[in-house]
Every structure is written in C-alpha cells, then in structure tokens.
Write a protein that holds these residues in place. Structure first.
Motif, PDB file in Angstrom:
ATOM      1  N   LEU A 188      19.402   6.623  38.408  1.00  7.39           N
ATOM      2  CA  LEU A 188      18.013   6.677  38.867  1.00  7.39           C
ATOM      3  C   LEU A 188      17.046   6.336  37.742  1.00  7.39           C
ATOM      4  CD1 LEU A 188      17.533   9.618  41.328  1.00  7.39           C
ATOM      5  CD2 LEU A 188      18.063   7.234  41.724  1.00  7.39           C
ATOM      6  N   GLN A 189      17.380   6.766  36.534  1.00  4.72           N
ATOM      7  CA  GLN A 189      16.482   6.475  35.418  1.00  4.72           C
ATOM      8  C   GLN A 189      16.344   4.959  35.255  1.00  4.72           C
ATOM      9  OE1 GLN A 189      14.113   8.063  34.113  1.00  4.72           O
ATOM     10  NE2 GLN A 189      15.066   9.399  32.629  1.00  4.72           N
ATOM     11  N   ILE A 190      17.474   4.263  35.296  1.00  5.56           N
ATOM     12  CA  ILE A 190      17.450   2.809  35.098  1.00  5.56           C
ATOM     13  C   ILE A 190      16.723   2.131  36.253  1.00  5.56           C
ATOM     14  CG2 ILE A 190      18.909   0.760  35.044  1.00  5.56           C
ATOM     15  CD1 ILE A 190      20.919   2.424  33.426  1.00  5.56           C
ATOM     16  N   SER A 191      17.075   2.493  37.483  1.00  3.02           N
ATOM     17  CA  SER A 191      16.404   1.809  38.582  1.00  3.02           C
ATOM     18  C   SER A 191      14.936   2.232  38.642  1.00  3.02           C
ATOM     19  CB  SER A 191      17.119   2.072  39.906  1.00  3.02           C
ATOM     20  OG  SER A 191      16.868   3.379  40.341  1.00  3.02           O
ATOM     21  N   GLY A 192      14.648   3.463  38.190  1.00  6.41           N
ATOM     22  CA  GLY A 192      13.261   3.925  38.186  1.00  6.41           C
ATOM     23  C   GLY A 192      12.383   3.102  37.257  1.00  6.41           C
ATOM     24  N   ILE A 193      12.930   2.721  36.100  1.00  8.30           N
ATOM     25  CA  ILE A 193      12.161   1.871  35.191  1.00  8.30           C
ATOM     26  C   ILE A 193      11.819   0.559  35.899  1.00  8.30           C
ATOM     27  CG2 ILE A 193      12.235   0.609  33.002  1.00  8.30           C
ATOM     28  CD1 ILE A 193      14.261   2.758  32.047  1.00  8.30           C
ATOM     29  N   GLY A 194      12.829   0.014  36.581  1.00  9.53           N
ATOM     30  CA  GLY A 194      12.615  -1.237  37.309  1.00  9.53           C
ATOM     31  C   GLY A 194      11.549  -1.094  38.379  1.00  9.53           C
ATOM     32  N   SER A 211      25.048  13.712  49.049  1.00 14.15           N
ATOM     33  CA  SER A 211      24.173  13.382  47.919  1.00 14.15           C
ATOM     34  C   SER A 211      24.037  11.875  47.773  1.00 14.15           C
ATOM     35  CB  SER A 211      24.744  13.945  46.619  1.00 14.15           C
ATOM     36  OG  SER A 211      25.016  15.308  46.750  1.00 14.15           O
ATOM     37  N   MET A 212      25.171  11.177  47.844  1.00 14.32           N
ATOM     38  CA  MET A 212      25.134   9.730  47.665  1.00 14.32           C
ATOM     39  C   MET A 212      24.448   9.059  48.845  1.00 14.32           C
ATOM     40  SD  MET A 212      26.217   8.793  44.787  1.00 14.32           S
ATOM     41  CE  MET A 212      26.682   7.079  44.920  1.00 14.32           C
ATOM     42  N   HIS A 213      24.653   9.594  50.039  1.00 11.71           N
ATOM     43  CA  HIS A 213      23.991   9.006  51.211  1.00 11.71           C
ATOM     44  C   HIS A 213      22.469   9.065  51.031  1.00 11.71           C
ATOM     45  CE1 HIS A 213      22.732   8.187  55.300  1.00 11.71           C
ATOM     46  NE2 HIS A 213      22.102   9.346  55.336  1.00 11.71           N
ATOM     47  N   GLY A 214      21.973  10.255  50.688  1.00 11.00           N
ATOM     48  CA  GLY A 214      20.524  10.413  50.546  1.00 11.00           C
ATOM     49  C   GLY A 214      19.969   9.562  49.424  1.00 11.00           C
ATOM     50  N   THR A 215      20.603   9.654  48.267  1.00 17.19           N
ATOM     51  CA  THR A 215      20.095   8.923  47.112  1.00 17.19           C
ATOM     52  C   THR A 215      20.134   7.423  47.365  1.00 17.19           C
ATOM     53  OG1 THR A 215      21.185  10.660  45.872  1.00 17.19           O
ATOM     54  CG2 THR A 215      20.212   8.888  44.619  1.00 17.19           C
ATOM     55  N   THR A 216      21.255   6.949  47.888  1.00 16.70           N
ATOM     56  CA  THR A 216      21.399   5.521  48.148  1.00 16.70           C
ATOM     57  C   THR A 216      20.337   5.047  49.135  1.00 16.70           C
ATOM     58  OG1 THR A 216      23.769   5.746  47.824  1.00 16.70           O
ATOM     59  CG2 THR A 216      23.014   3.768  48.929  1.00 16.70           C
ATOM     60  N   LEU A 229      25.604   1.371  38.948  1.00 12.92           N
ATOM     61  CA  LEU A 229      26.031   2.449  38.057  1.00 12.92           C
ATOM     62  C   LEU A 229      26.307   3.707  38.867  1.00 12.92           C
ATOM     63  CD1 LEU A 229      26.459   3.433  35.162  1.00 12.92           C
ATOM     64  CD2 LEU A 229      24.086   4.118  35.113  1.00 12.92           C
ATOM     65  N   MET A 230      25.382   4.033  39.762  1.00 13.24           N
ATOM     66  CA  MET A 230      25.586   5.274  40.509  1.00 13.24           C
ATOM     67  C   MET A 230      26.804   5.176  41.416  1.00 13.24           C
ATOM     68  SD  MET A 230      22.983   7.563  42.642  1.00 13.24           S
ATOM     69  CE  MET A 230      21.744   7.473  41.476  1.00 13.24           C
ATOM     70  N   ASN A 231      27.008   4.022  42.025  1.00 10.29           N
ATOM     71  CA  ASN A 231      28.144   3.906  42.930  1.00 10.29           C
ATOM     72  C   ASN A 231      29.481   3.785  42.203  1.00 10.29           C
ATOM     73  OD1 ASN A 231      27.542   3.879  45.955  1.00 10.29           O
ATOM     74  ND2 ASN A 231      25.801   2.836  45.024  1.00 10.29           N
ATOM     75  N   LEU A 232      29.421   3.436  40.916  1.00  8.06           N
ATOM     76  CA  LEU A 232      30.656   3.441  40.133  1.00  8.06           C
ATOM     77  C   LEU A 232      31.269   4.835  40.110  1.00  8.06           C
ATOM     78  CD1 LEU A 232      30.116   1.248  36.974  1.00  8.06           C
ATOM     79  CD2 LEU A 232      31.560   0.805  38.943  1.00  8.06           C
TER      80      LEU A 232
END
Lengths: 638, 208, 339
Positions: free
Chosen positions: A181-187, A91-96, A142-145
């Motif tokens: 994703l929400q935070i980076s999506g806004i960006g 999951s993290m591999h794909g999302t990252t 945040l996600m990697n935390l």
C-alpha cells in the motif's frame, strides 16, 4: 536465503542496465519491441489503457477471492477455508478491490477522459503519470506475491492493530500489506497531483471552471481528496512498519502505546477514500445520463457545489467508523450529525440526475443501463448510510453483515456500476470501436441481478445477528438459506464479468470503427477522432459554453472552432525511468518484507539514483511536424 | 490561457520570473505547492501521534528532563537563517545573477548540514540518557516526528546540492531556474515544520 | 432493450427476494426482536430511520420509474428536447426537505446516544460485571460477589447490568444482538455499557471485531434467570462443588493437575495453583457449551480435548490426544462433575 536471491537479482539487474546501455544492438532490440513502447509511454491515453488492464486483472483476482469467501459461507460449519486462511481471503479481497481495482479503474477513466474533456494536449506531469501507474502495479503485485511466498495479510483491509502486530500476526503477511500500500499510495498521490495541476493549468481557451464537464469536476475534487487523504495512510503505514520492523511502540499498550491511534489515522484516510472512489463515478453518471437523455445536466452549478461540499464534509466524519470504540457520547453525536449532513448534497445529486432525464429523450444503451441501474442501487446504499450514521442504531449494525451490505451497495452499486458505465461510454474513444451492445446488456443484466441477490439479503443477515468477517455460522442461527442465496448471487456476478471479458475479446476481433462521435456526444472528447491521436487536439478548441461540442453542433458547426493556427506540436518523449524507479521501489519493498534491511536500502538507493539521473537528464521532448498532423487528421476524417 | 510550451534552452536572458514564464514551470510550481499540502497533512498526523503518546515515557526521562533548549534554539536559529539565505538565492535568480545564486544556495546547504549535525548530536545525547526509539511509545513517536523532519532536511540539502552542480555545468537558464525556485519553496516548508516542532515538541515539552 | 424487459427484470429480482424472505428460518438472535431496554431503544431508532429512508427511497423510485417510462426515446423521434438549465426552486426544495428529515432523525439520535452512555443510578442497584476478552474466549468477573466465570454471562431478569469491558490481547467487540448493540474491548482501556433483559432465556453473543483465526467461533451466551434463580446460581458459584466423588473423578483431578492447571483454574478444588491464561472451569458441568461452540456432552468434550485447533482455529489450547483412554475418561468425568 531470500536476501541472497534478491541481491543476485539486483546485481544482475544493475549489470543489465549498465552494460545494456552500451550494447547498442541489445538496446535496439529492446526498443523496437512493442512492449517497450508501452513500458516507456507517457501518453495519458495509453496509461489509461494500462490502468484498465491492471485494474481488470486485480478485479478478477479480487473476484475469485470473493467467490471463495461465498463458497465457505454456503453451509454452516463449513471447513472449506477457515481461520487464518479465511482472514487472508477477506483481507486481500477488501484491499485488492479498493486499492487495486476501484482506484486504478477510475484512474483509467480519468486518464482517458479528463485531458480530452478540458481540451488539453497532455497532462501536466506525463512522467509522474507514468510513474504513478507503475507504482500502483508494483504495489499490487507485491501484495499479491504474499499468496505465493507464504502468508497473506490477515487483519482485514482495515489492518487494525494489535492483530496486525508482530505478536498476533507473526510472519510477513502484514508487511506485504504495509509496503504494497505504501508503494501504490505514493503512485496514487502523484496521480492526484497530476490531475489537480492538469485541470487547473491546462484547460483550453474559454474552458472556465464552470464550463468543465461534471466528470472533470468530480475527478478534480477526488484528486484533492487523494492529496489530503493519502498522507494520513502513509503516516499510519509508517508507524505500523516501524513497529513491525524496527521495534517501535506506537500501538503496544504494554509500552505505553495506544492502538486507537491507528484507527484514527486509518479512517482519516479511509473516509475520504470512500469519496475518492465514489465521486468520479458520480461524474461518469452525470455525463452518461446527460448524454443519453440528450439534455444538459440539470442544475449543473448546484451539482458542482454539491460535489465540493461532499469532498469537504468527507474529511469531517471519519470517526463514524469508530462509534463502538468508546469515544463517548459527545464525540459520537458530533460525528453522527456531521455524517447525516453529507446526505443533503448527495440527495441533491440524485434528484438532479432524475430531473436531467425528466423531459429528455432517453436512449437505453448499455452505458445508460448501468447509469439507470445505478440510481436505485446507489440510493439504497445511501439510505442505509444515513441509517448507519445514527450511533445507537450503529451499535447494532456495526461490523455486522448490514454494514457489508451497505458498503457493497455504495462501492459496487456506485463505483463499479460507474466504472462499467464509463467503460462502455468511452470505449470507442479508447480503442476506436464500441463494446458489443447485446453482450453488454447481458453483462449488465447478470451483474445487476447477481448484485442484488448477493447483497440485498445481507442487510437481513446482519440484522439477524451475523457479524462480518466470520468464517462460519451455526445451523441453529437460521442464516443458512440467506447465505445460500447470497452465494448464488455472487456467481451471477461472476457470470456477468465473464460475459464482459468475452465482449471485450469479441468486439476487439471485429473492431468495427465507431467514428468520432458514436453517441451524439456533448463534450470535447467527441470532437476528435477515435481513438484520439497522440496529440489529442490538432488545434486547441475555443470553448464557448458548457457542453462545448453540443453547443457547436447546435450552432450548425461540425467541428470545434480552433483557438490557434495549425502548427507543430510539442510532445514529451517516452522514458523508461519511471519503470526503473518503480523496480527500485519494488526491490525495496520486497527487501523490507523479508526483513532484509540491506536490500530494502539498496532498492531505495536505486530510486534515488534514478531521481538523480532524471534530474540531470536534458530532454526537451520532440515536435510533431505540421505535415504529419495534417496527414493524421485527414486519415481520421476520411 | 495559452498552452504553449516553449523551450528556450540555454539562453542568456531569463525572463524576470522564470518560475512563471512557461506552462511547464507554472505546472511545476503549482504541483509543488500541492505536494507541500500533502506533506503538511503527513506532518500533522505525526504531530498528532506525538501529542497522544508524549507522556508514555515508561519510566524513561520525561520531556522536561530531556530537552535542552539552548542547543535546540541554536539549531532553530541556523535553520531559519538558511531559509533567509535561500531567499537571497532566489533574488539572485530574479536578477539573473548566477554568482549570487550560487553563493547563497551554497550557504543554505552548509547551514542545513550544520543543523543536521546538531540534530544527530542531540539524538546521540538522548540515546545516552536512555531515550531510544524502542524504549517507550514516547521515544518512538519523538524519533519518528523529528526524524522524519531530519530526513526532509537531508533530502533538501542533497537536492539543492545536485541543483548547484547542474547550475555550474549549465548556467542559469529556463530549466535550472524553476528547479531552484521549487527547491527553495521546499526548504521554506521544511523550516516552517521545524518552527512547529520547536514550539510543540520542545517549548511545550519544557512547559509540561 | 425495451423498457418493459428492464422493468420486468427489476420486478423479478424484488419479488424473488420477497418470496425468499418470507420462507426463511426463524433467526435465533435478532436485532429486530430485542429482549432488553437497550436493544429496544436502538430498535426504535432503527425503525425511525427506516421509515424516513423508506419514504425517501419511495419518492426517488416513483420519479425514477415515471421518468424511465415517460421519457424514453420513441422510435423515429429525433427531436431535440429543451435544454433546461435547472430550477432554483426545485434545488431549494430538495435541499430543505432532506435537512428537515435529517433533523427529525438527528434529535432522537443524539438523545439516545447520551441516554445509552449513562451509568445506571444508585437506586437501580445495577449488577456490575467486568468482561475481559481473550483470544478466543470471554471472562466474566462478578466483582461484587468475588468470582470469575467464562463463556456464560448469567444475569438476573429486569435488572440493569453494568458491564466494564476490556481486553487482555487484541481488540474484540461484545455483541448480544437480542439485548443491545456492540461495544469494543480495547487493550489498556475500559469501556462501559448497560444492558438488561426482560425475558428469561438464553441469548447468543458474538465477537464482532476481527480478532484473529478463531474470531468466528468466539461465541458466548447470556443466560437470563429470575432473580431468585440467579441468586442460587451466585451462591453455587461462591461455594462450588469441585471435590471429586468417585475414583474416576479423583484420577481425573490428578490428570487435571498434571496437564491443565497451569492455564485453567477451578475454584474450591484442591489444586496447587490457579492458572489464569484460560477460562475458569468452575461449574463446567453445568455449562451449555464447550468453548462456546460445541454442545456440552461427553463426545464433544473428548473431541475438544483431543483437537482444540480443529474445533476452533487459532485456539491457544494444546492438543491432549496423548492422554490414554483411561485418563481421558477420568478427566472428562471430573470436568463433568464440576457444579
């Protein structure tokens, strides 16, 4: 406990702002630090470099995750990383890789090149541009935390409910996914709007739409895909967040919900996302191929319309990711035919690239090697894409390693090759020196061989019956050798990446000045000094043709013809508010992850507070005076 | 296309269309239109979710039983009127008449607040009747859609309120005028979304 | 770098891959070797698309290699090539030809999509099986015959089997590569799918939609028999021999009723209740696999009973390592006696 820690940090932080603001000495020490310069920068070229650093950092993390996955699959019934851990890794591999590598690295190239290519002094919204970067970074961190604070997201990058619901994924893993994703999506959305407006409003005199370089065009179309593609993700993430945090029932069948809604929302975003990350790469390829073939891009107009058509069709085909969901033959057929239609404009592009090289004088620089390697690789990914478009065949391919092979051919063979081509190409414009060509070729060679070793084989792993996201296979499945080859390939790619990093360090150490126009360029960015001065163009250029700089060179001019007299240049001032606002978002995200509504709301209050301050701030920027410009220009030309 | 960015600061004479006068304000308005485009898609997704889930009441009150058209119609009327008043405010900008601008934007804020009050009252009523955020998929979808709109209204009135403060302190100039223009664009958008909510959620919910 | 070196690398990669492909093991479950008409229809489409796409790829590669060899810059040649704008004829050519190729693919695609979605007709006397997916096991309910089984789907040869697929918890996907493609099992929704098998044998099935920690081991088997043998199997399932015969088995039944009954059911046994949270164990002794993963023998059964979570991560079955040796032995004896 977590709440308390966050509250204390928050209080300390607020104190720091308010007291620090009055303690002039402390503030001055901050301000004179080199880091402060980067944190507060609104210069698109510097933001581009920040995106590059951020994207490369996550590329390494995502790459390590990929290697761990491949190690687990080295032998059947391996127990190196199984069950939830493996699901977290994938999951993290794909999302990252999608959100924190492909997109920021493309934003890096867009920030560096687009304003220069259209002859603009700046982007339309320097403040939002900076905010967009910091939000991306905050979302990624945040996600990697989640790796550090317990469990990571484990429902795949697609985050399908119900496995992403509280019941089947207890703990906070999915919350990191949703909020990150929400935070980076806004960006990202802000970044998209910024480039749309920049390209529409800020082109140099004479730079009509059909004189824009292909990379600018593809960035433009990708930005509009971001604009309309990200809101469905935002909406979907809100639904998941409300369900997990506030007990809403969108997806819970027992309460009348329907899990397929998420799949629709996700893929209405997800399919345009594919084109968001591939179109700018197409643009890089177009510029690089044309430049190193010493030829104008073949069929420029049809390339432009093909790009627009791909962008448009990209919104019509999301359900081809859902052929097996049970939508019925009518829906499946419609989406199948629509999907096949995309192959037409994509084919147009491939043939135009080939015919750009046809009759040209091809120079095999590293950038060009990536572009040359891209063509067969991407075509492979494209043809398997058409094969996947046929629902009955897709019933077999779907969620198997065949699909894994397909999208890595497109995302690595397309996007990553494109990014590397772009980086080798624009590196001199970013840093003033080239990346080493010898190491660059090693980088390409290792990565290219490793890539095909890893993923070509996976088509067959899929056809021989291995579903994706399986942490193991049985010895009698006959998949052992194939998986081992794939793993070996992954290490080749890792070696290639290490060579790249060495190359960066080595060429930065020697830093041999590359000059303004190291590649005999065609577009406006090569008409100014390397690295570009902060105001980009001392005088806005008068554009007279496609490939404006090449046109002037052919006319016997060494420089662009200026469209205005030399004068003081207005610049936006640096600002720390994007960074502060991002901290607000970050705190809020962390608060919601830890199910502490107070902290979540406090973070949002900080966000609104900074918006408020920003709105009341009167800052008209500053002017760079004439003598200073003259000095810079002389220095660059000396 | 000239990329000159002029800062006129606090200047008595506004150009007839301050929102189009400088590169900066043109960027702002265009960027805002794009943002509205994105928001439209966001709302479209929430509408889709609502339509998919509106019949999953799980034994709670159905749309026909729940909705009270007269009150919602009143809210609609108030919100539409506030759109009109914001237009009058923008006309004031074009006439460079700060009094008119202030008056009409204040009316807009008050009407927006009244709308919000009615909406909150309505939500209280529904919760009383057993229609809550967590009671069913219908409840979740309803409150998410209407609530997202409500939060947009709240943001809108706060925003215009802040701009009114700036207006009082700095007067009508090349900085405040485009901001107000953009805020009124946003306000119209929020109105249009409400018209859709009124039709798709309330009226169609009554028809069944 | 010279072009020769570059081409050499390409050739090296592809020849190496070809070599390895030739030498690899025979896969146990392959899309490319279908044993039923659904899989065959799908393979036909896969082949059509591969042929068309191989043609496209070949055309691109021929032009590509020609261009790279022919138009590389020769040393000392600084001339500027002609700046061609494009060619409408060529653009039309590579717009129209792909459209034709795609139309050739689209027609059978749509036809097959509809034909695969058809319900078997009355005359075909299809066998209907209700498939319910659970984290991480499969339940097969033979509605016509009134019994349930788990992990092994038995079907008769040359007969249409109509599957009604749903899920009890999360989304799963039913995939038997040799018999046909996937269909998702969504909670609260029933999907359907028709398969058949033309050859007697055992075919591996997998869950193809990420469903949690044990996803990779949510395996099952489709056992295809001659019709006669299948009917025998049905009769056996309807009248199972679930009575303990020996003292050890009797003790085993007791242990079962104390520990397993609340989740597992055994038809025909004298148990107070029939749990339905976990697989129905009627006829367990005849199954090939334990939990769909381990070969069914005494040693593996003990391994599974003691530490289910180690065999299948995320499994909801609790560990029974607290049973004493005798009880464990009796339980195993009882389970293995079920036919």
């Amino acid at each position: 406990m977590a709440t308390l820690v966050i509250l204390i940090v928050f209080a300390l932080f607020l104190t720091a702002i308010w007291t620090g603001g009055y303690d002039k000495q402390l503030l001055n020490r901050f301000r004179s630090h080199w880091l402060w310069d980067w944190i507060t920068t609104v210069d698109h070229k510097k933001i581009g470099i920040l995106y590059l650093i951020g994207g490369a950092f996550f590329f390494i993390i995502g790459g390590i995750e990929a290697l761990l996955i491949r190690i687990q699959l080295l032998v059947p019934n391996n127990d190196f990383m199984v069950g939830d851990t493996f699901n977290e890794l994938l999951s993290m591999h794909g999302t990252t890789m999608i959100f924190f590598v492909a997109m920021p690295l493309l934003f890096a190239l867009m920030n560096v090149a687009v304003p220069l290519q259209i002859g603009a002094r700046d982007v339309a919204f320097p403040f939002l541009n900076s905010l967009g970067f910091w939000l991306f970074l905050a979302g990624g961190i945040l996600m990697n935390l989640s790796w550090i604070f317990g469990n990571a997201p484990d429902a795949g990058w697609t985050n399908y409910v119900p496995i992403a619901s509280n019941e089947f994924s207890p703990g906070t893993g999915i919350d990191y996914y949703v909020l990150g994703l929400q935070i980076s999506g806004i960006g990202t959305t802000m970044g998209g709007i910024n480039f749309l407006v920049t390209i529409i409003n800020m082109r140099a005199p004479g730079m009509s739409l059909l004189r824009m370089p292909m990379f600018t065009w593809t960035s433009f179309v990708a930005s509009s895909l971001i604009l309309f593609g990200f809101p469905p993700l935002t909406a979907g993430l809100f639904l998941v967040m409300f369900e997990r945090l506030f007990g809403a029932n969108f997806f819970d069948v027992a309460m009348g919900g329907n899990p397929v809604i998420w799949q629709h929302l996700f893929w209405i975003f997800g399919h345009p996302e594919v084109y968001i990350v591939i179109l700018p790469a197409f643009g890089v390829m177009s510029d690089v191929i044309s430049n190193f073939s010493k030829k104008r891009l073949f069929g420029y107009t049809s390339m432009v319309f093909a790009t627009i058509l791909i962008g448009f069709l990209g919104f019509m085909v999301w359900a081809h990711h859902m052929f097996t969901v049970g939508m019925g033959p009518v829906a499946n057929s419609i989406f199948a035919v629509a999907t096949m239609a995309i192959a037409v404009p994509t084919g147009i592009k491939v043939f135009n690239w080939l015919f750009t090289m046809w009759g040209g004088k091809i120079r095999f620089t590293t950038a060009m090697l990536w572009a040359v390697g891209f063509i067969p690789t991407f075509v492979m990914g494209g043809v398997t894409g058409v094969m996947l478009a046929s629902p009955p065949a897709d019933y077999q391919y779907h969620d198997s390693y065949f699909v894994v092979a397909h999208f890595h051919y497109v995302l690595i063979g397309g996007t990553v090759f494109g990014i590397f081509a772009g980086l080798y190409y624009w590196w001199p414009k970013m840093f003033g020196h080239k990346l080493g060509e010898t190491l660059g070729k090693w980088h390409f060679g290792l990565f290219f061989i490793g890539f095909h070793l890893t993923f070509f084989i996976q088509h067959f792993i899929g056809l021989y019956g291995m579903p994706r996201r399986h942490f193991t296979y049985q010895p009698e499945d006959g998949l052992t050798t194939l998986n081992q080859i794939s793993t070996v390939g992954a290490f080749f790619m890792a070696a290639g990446t290490i060579v790249w990093l060495i190359n960066i360090i080595k060429s930065a150490r020697s830093a041999i000045p590359a000059g303004n126009d190291p590649w005999d360029g065609r577009t406006l960015e090569w008409a100014i000094s390397s690295p570009a001065p902060e105001y980009n163009f001392a005088q806005l250029p008068q554009v007279r043709s496609l490939d404006a700089f090449w046109f002037e060179k052919m006319e016997g001019n060494k420089k662009m013809i200026p469209a205005e007299p030399l004068g003081p240049i207005h610049m936006p001032s640096s600002t720390h508010w994007p960074f502060i606002m991002t901290i607000g978002f970050f705190i809020s995200g962390l608060g919601f992850v830890f199910r502490s509504l107070e902290v979540g709301v406090l973070g949002l209050i900080l966000v609104f507070l900074t918006m408020f301050i920003r709105s009341f701030e009167q800052d008209h920027g500053y002017h760079i005076e004439l003598d200073e410009i003259e000095k810079t220009e002389k220095g660059a030309n000396a | 296309m000239s990329a000159q960015v002029e800062h006129k600061g606090t200047q008595a004479h506004l150009p007839p269309h301050p929102e189009k006068a400088t590169m900066e304000s043109r960027n702002k308005v265009l960027g805002f239109w794009f943002l509205i485009g994105a928001e439209t898609v966001l709302f479209a997704c929430l509408f889709g979710t609502y339509l998919a889930l509106k019949d999953s009441t799980m034994g709670g009150p159905s749309t026909e039983e729940l909705y009270q058209i007269p009150m919602v119609a009143l809210a609609t009327f108030i919100l539409l009127t506030s759109s009109l008043t914001s237009v009058l405010g923008v006309l004031g900008i074009h006439r460079n008449n700060i009094k008119q601008v202030k008056l009409w934007f204040w009316v807009t804020v008050v009407l927006g607040a009244a709308f919000l009050g009615l909406e909150i009252y309505e939500f209280f009523e529904y919760v009383h009747e057993g229609h809550t955020f967590t009671s069913s998929a219908f409840g979740s979808a309803f409150y998410t859609l209407v609530g997202t709109h409500g939060s947009h209204v709240l943001f809108g009135i706060t925003w215009i309120f802040c701009l009114l403060i700036q207006l009082s302190r700095r007067g009508l100039n090349m900085e405040t005028a485009p901001k107000l223009y953009v805020a009124s664009l946003y306000w119209h958008f929020v109105d249009v979304v409400w018209v859709f909510i009124f039709t798709v959620v309330y009226l169609m919910g009554k028809v069944g | 770098m010279s072009r020769g070196k570059h081409l050499g690398r390409l050739l090296f990669v592809f020849s190496m891959i070809a070599l390895l492909m030739a030498g690899c093991e025979e896969p146990a479950k392959s899309v490319l070797d279908p044993q039923g008409s659904t899989g065959e229809e799908q393979l036909t489409l896969i082949k059509i698309s591969i042929y068309i796409m191989a043609f496209v790829f070949a055309v691109v590669m021929v032009i590509f290699i020609y261009v790279l060899i022919r138009y590389r810059q020769k040393p000392g040649d600084d001339s500027i090539p002609e700046q061609v704008e494009g060619s409408t004829k060529l653009e039309l050519l590579w717009t129209v030809i792909p459209i034709i190729l795609l139309a050739i693919l689209a027609v059978p695609t749509v036809a097959t999509t509809f034909s695969l979605a058809e319900k078997p007709s009355e005359e075909e006397e299809a066998l209907t099986v209700k498939v319910t997916a659970h984290q991480y096991w499969w339940e097969f309910e033979y509605e016509d015959y009134g019994f349930k089984t788990a992990q092994e789907l038995h079907i008769p040869k040359d007969k249409k089997v109509y599957l009604k697929l749903t899920s009890r918890d999360v989304i799963h996907s039913f995939w038997v590569p040799a018999l046909g493609g996937k269909t998702d099992l969504n909670p609260g929704q029933t999907n359907t799918m028709t398969i058949d098998a033309k050859k007697v044998g055992t075919y591996e099935g997998r869950c193809a939609e990420l469903c949690g920690a044990g996803h990779a081991l949510m395996n099952f088997e489709v056992v295809v028999d001659e019709e006669q043998k299948f009917d025998q199997w049905v009769a056996q399932r309807q009248e199972p021999s679930s009575q303990p015969q020996t003292a050890a088995q009797e003790r085993g039944e007791e242990v079962f009723s104390q520990n397993c009954m609340s989740c597992h059911a055994i038809d025909g046994a004298e148990l107070e209740r029939k749990g339905n949270k976990a697989p129905n164990l009627t006829g367990f002794g005849e199954r090939d696999k334990i939990a769909g993963v381990l070969e069914n023998n005494d040693e593996n059964l003990e391994k599974w009973l003691k530490h289910p979570d180690k065999v299948k991560p995320g499994s909801y079955m609790p560990s029974f390592d607290f049973l004493n040796e005798k009880d464990m032995k009796s339980l195993k004896a009882y389970l293995q006696s079920l036919e």
